[in-house]
Scaffold this active site. Structure first.
Site, PDB file in Angstrom:
ATOM      1  N   THR A  13      -5.199  -9.406  -1.254  1.00 58.39           N
ATOM      2  CA  THR A  13      -4.289  -9.589  -0.107  1.00 58.39           C
ATOM      3  C   THR A  13      -4.394  -8.417   0.881  1.00 58.39           C
ATOM      4  O   THR A  13      -4.663  -8.622   2.067  1.00 58.39           O
ATOM      5  CB  THR A  13      -2.824  -9.694  -0.614  1.00 58.39           C
ATOM      6  OG1 THR A  13      -2.773 -10.728  -1.592  1.00 58.39           O
ATOM      7  CG2 THR A  13      -1.875 -10.011   0.507  1.00 58.39           C
ATOM      8  N   VAL A  14      -4.200  -7.194   0.394  1.00 58.86           N
ATOM      9  CA  VAL A  14      -4.208  -6.041   1.309  1.00 58.86           C
ATOM     10  C   VAL A  14      -5.651  -5.680   1.707  1.00 58.86           C
ATOM     11  O   VAL A  14      -5.923  -5.322   2.858  1.00 58.86           O
ATOM     12  CB  VAL A  14      -3.492  -4.825   0.666  1.00 58.86           C
ATOM     13  CG1 VAL A  14      -3.474  -3.640   1.620  1.00 58.86           C
ATOM     14  CG2 VAL A  14      -2.074  -5.198   0.260  1.00 58.86           C
ATOM     15  N   ALA A  43     -16.127  -3.431  -3.621  1.00 62.17           N
ATOM     16  CA  ALA A  43     -16.195  -3.827  -5.029  1.00 62.17           C
ATOM     17  C   ALA A  43     -15.033  -4.753  -5.338  1.00 62.17           C
ATOM     18  O   ALA A  43     -13.893  -4.484  -4.939  1.00 62.17           O
ATOM     19  CB  ALA A  43     -16.116  -2.593  -5.926  1.00 62.17           C
ATOM     20  N   LYS A 105       1.506   2.443  -5.469  1.00 63.34           N
ATOM     21  CA  LYS A 105       2.756   3.179  -5.731  1.00 63.34           C
ATOM     22  C   LYS A 105       2.970   3.452  -7.211  1.00 63.34           C
ATOM     23  O   LYS A 105       3.458   4.509  -7.597  1.00 63.34           O
ATOM     24  CB  LYS A 105       3.952   2.427  -5.141  1.00 63.34           C
ATOM     25  CG  LYS A 105       4.082   0.967  -5.604  1.00 63.34           C
ATOM     26  CD  LYS A 105       3.566  -0.013  -4.588  1.00 63.34           C
ATOM     27  CE  LYS A 105       3.329  -1.370  -5.200  1.00 63.34           C
ATOM     28  NZ  LYS A 105       3.641  -2.481  -4.353  1.00 63.34           N
ATOM     29  N   GLU A 129       0.068   6.121   2.719  1.00 61.03           N
ATOM     30  CA  GLU A 129       1.091   5.529   3.591  1.00 61.03           C
ATOM     31  C   GLU A 129       1.467   4.112   3.148  1.00 61.03           C
ATOM     32  O   GLU A 129       2.637   3.711   3.228  1.00 61.03           O
ATOM     33  CB  GLU A 129       0.581   5.503   5.037  1.00 61.03           C
ATOM     34  CG  GLU A 129       1.572   5.029   6.062  1.00 61.03           C
ATOM     35  CD  GLU A 129       2.820   5.907   6.133  1.00 61.03           C
ATOM     36  OE1 GLU A 129       2.725   7.038   6.618  1.00 61.03           O
ATOM     37  OE2 GLU A 129       3.893   5.457   5.686  1.00 61.03           O
ATOM     38  N   VAL A 132       4.481   2.813   0.232  1.00 57.47           N
ATOM     39  CA  VAL A 132       5.935   2.599   0.389  1.00 57.47           C
ATOM     40  C   VAL A 132       6.206   1.903   1.718  1.00 57.47           C
ATOM     41  O   VAL A 132       5.746   2.358   2.772  1.00 57.47           O
ATOM     42  CB  VAL A 132       6.710   3.942   0.386  1.00 57.47           C
ATOM     43  CG1 VAL A 132       8.213   3.687   0.455  1.00 57.47           C
ATOM     44  CG2 VAL A 132       6.369   4.781  -0.838  1.00 57.47           C
ATOM     45  N   LYS A 205       8.406   3.377  -5.631  1.00 57.86           N
ATOM     46  CA  LYS A 205       8.385   3.822  -4.233  1.00 57.86           C
ATOM     47  C   LYS A 205       9.414   4.928  -4.000  1.00 57.86           C
ATOM     48  O   LYS A 205       9.149   5.898  -3.288  1.00 57.86           O
ATOM     49  CB  LYS A 205       8.650   2.620  -3.314  1.00 57.86           C
ATOM     50  CG  LYS A 205       7.527   1.569  -3.378  1.00 57.86           C
ATOM     51  CD  LYS A 205       7.964   0.268  -2.744  1.00 57.86           C
ATOM     52  CE  LYS A 205       6.849  -0.765  -2.745  1.00 57.86           C
ATOM     53  NZ  LYS A 205       7.337  -2.111  -2.455  1.00 57.86           N
TER      54      LYS A 205
HETATM   55  N1  HSE Z   1       5.881  -6.505  -4.230  1.00 58.61           N
HETATM   56  C1  HSE Z   1       6.099  -5.593  -3.172  1.00 58.61           C
HETATM   57  C2  HSE Z   1       7.319  -6.041  -2.413  1.00 58.61           C
HETATM   58  C3  HSE Z   1       4.902  -5.546  -2.284  1.00 58.61           C
HETATM   59  O1  HSE Z   1       7.801  -7.147  -2.638  1.00 58.61           O
HETATM   60  O2  HSE Z   1       7.829  -5.286  -1.615  1.00 58.61           O
HETATM   61  C4  HSE Z   1       4.820  -4.339  -1.431  1.00 58.61           C
HETATM   62  O3  HSE Z   1       4.752  -3.177  -2.150  1.00 58.61           O
END
Ligand code: HSE
Length: 436
Positions: A13-14, A43, A105, A129, A132, A205
């Site tokens: 996703t990210v 990778a 995190k 960054e 959190v 976080k």
């Molecule tokens: N699972 C996390 C959330 C994703 O719902 O905030 C972001 O860290």
């Protein structure tokens, strides 16, 4: 100047958001960073998916260690998550003299002290960054923007999934499970959704924010963590009637005898801005002695919002790559030899206000006995509501709001009250924060 080569570990996703943002805004990013930032190696365990996403523009490998050790890679972006292989990869990247950007995190909260010490020794940056508040630049704000202040407290909605669930439960009267399934389908939830709903992700976080705010080591194991899975429509409704909203807050505060570090459902006055943060959005309130209260708001999860933070870190690292390590911003905001040993307070030593809901028999003297116990333990009542029972019903709900009290006294009072024969079942306790 030659482009800086980046190795991306994990294109989920990210990771895919990071790829897209870097491609789409390449020119703008180059103008900011002073040179091009190019992901040249990716990778992922799903190589087929990775190849489809990068479309021949980067080399795809199954072995993440090969990327970490590749000589021409200057920055490793770790987006695998978790504390297993991600930890080995980050430590290996540091050992190889690579700079690291991570959104992890859990890894930093649990192993940050070791990771930052290794990075310090090697003179490399570890930027985080995205760990959190998704796209909200809260790390930058705390570490740099608020550097003049003695931070007093932080209170944040830092888990989008649980905030989304609470919003859906309140707005639409949805059941907890339905709202959770929806959040998972939208890609907000952690691989293990109990991390979201039991407050663990928020505690990861908060541990990072607390370290940055107070110049202390990461102490995740000392965080008090309570999630939202036991919240009922009834409490959401009573809170509303009393002028409050229930939010899962991460709170860290400099108290007289130590630092509070706690995540739990919290009643927040409905008129506060933070009480009105809905859905997957995150918001973090930071109170500094000079600036007062400041609030940071934005998307706390999701592909492109989180990528925004990852790419900002890439720009930061690229800009500082030639700087003398001693002149860079310290990883944890304070110089590494200046960390403080102020203890984290156990939850029993925390002072706050409380919402207490109990079911009692509607008979003379019941309330008197309850208030006697509270008075004996120096717990003062701020407000109280007794719900009128339906006709013929002998059991009523009493909701009490207390003034500031010591948590261990509230625990003791609850135990004693629950033993009264006229009190039925367990007491529901939710902490209250005025956030002033
Ligand atoms: N699972 C996390 C959330 C994703 O719902 O905030 C972001 O860290």
């Amino acid at each position: 100047m030659r482009p800086i080569h980046v190795g991306l570990l994990g294109i989920g996703t990210v990771g895919s958001g990071t790829w897209d943002v870097l491609q789409r805004n390449a020119r703008e990013i180059r103008r900011r960073a002073g040179r091009a930032i190019r992901i040249t190696q990716v990778a992922d365990k799903d190589q087929k998916k990775a190849r489809r996403l990068v479309d021949g523009k980067a080399q795809v490998l199954g072995n993440a260690f090969a990327v970490v050790r590749a000589p021409d890679i200057g920055i490793v972006v770790e987006l695998i998550g978790g504390t297993g292989i991600a930890k080995d990869l980050v430590l290996e990247a540091i050992a190889q003299g690579k700079h690291v950007v991570t959104a992890n995190k859990a890894l930093l909260a649990k192993h940050g002290n070791r990771i930052f010490a290794a990075a310090q020794k090697k003179g490399v940056m570890v930027a985080f960054e995205a760990s959190v508040g998704g796209g909200i630049p809260i790390i930058k704000a705390l570490r740099e923007g608020l550097a003049a202040n003695r931070i007093e407290w932080i209170a944040g909605i830092i888990n989008g999934t649980s905030n989304f669930i609470l919003s859906e439960m309140r707005d639409k009267g949805l059941a907890f499970a339905t709202a959770l399934a929806d959040a998972q389908a939208r890609g907000y939830a952690e691989t293990d959704p109990t991390f979201d709903i039991e407050g663990v992700d928020a505690a990861h976080k908060l541990t990072i924010l607390s370290a940055l705010a107070f110049g202390i080591p990461m102490q995740f194991s000392k965080a008090y963590t309570e999630g939202i899975s036991r919240l009922t429509q009834q409490d959401i409704g009573y809170a509303e009637e009393l002028g409050y909203r229930i939010k899962l807050l991460g709170i860290t505060r400099r108290a007289q005898r130590g630092i509070e570090l706690r995540v739990h459902p919290t009643l927040v006055p409905a008129r506060r801005l933070i009480a009105n943060v809905e859905g997957v959005m995150n918001a973090i309130l930071v109170k500094g002695d000079a600036v007062g209260a400041t609030m940071y708001y934005g998307a706390g999860a999701g592909s492109q919002p989180t990528a925004s933070a990852v790419v900002a870190d890439l720009v930061d690292v690229t800009r500082l790559i030639t700087a003398d390590p001693g002149h860079r911003v310290p990883h944890l905001a304070f110089q590494p030899d200046q960390l403080s040993a102020t203890p984290i307070l156990p939850i029993g030593e925390v002072q706050t206000s409380y919402y207490l809901r109990m079911r009692v028999l509607d008979k003379p003297g019941v309330l008197a006995r309850i208030t006697r116990i509270l008075a004996d333990l120096r717990i003062s009542i701020d407000a109280m509501v007794q719900k009128e029972p339906p006709a013929g019903e002998k059991r009523v709900d009493i909701v009490m709001l207390t003034h500031l009290a010591l948590e261990k006294n509230v625990d003791a009072a609850m135990r004693r009250i629950e033993q009264l024969p006229t009190v039925l079942g367990r007491i529901t306790r939710i902490r209250i924060e005025a956030l002033l």
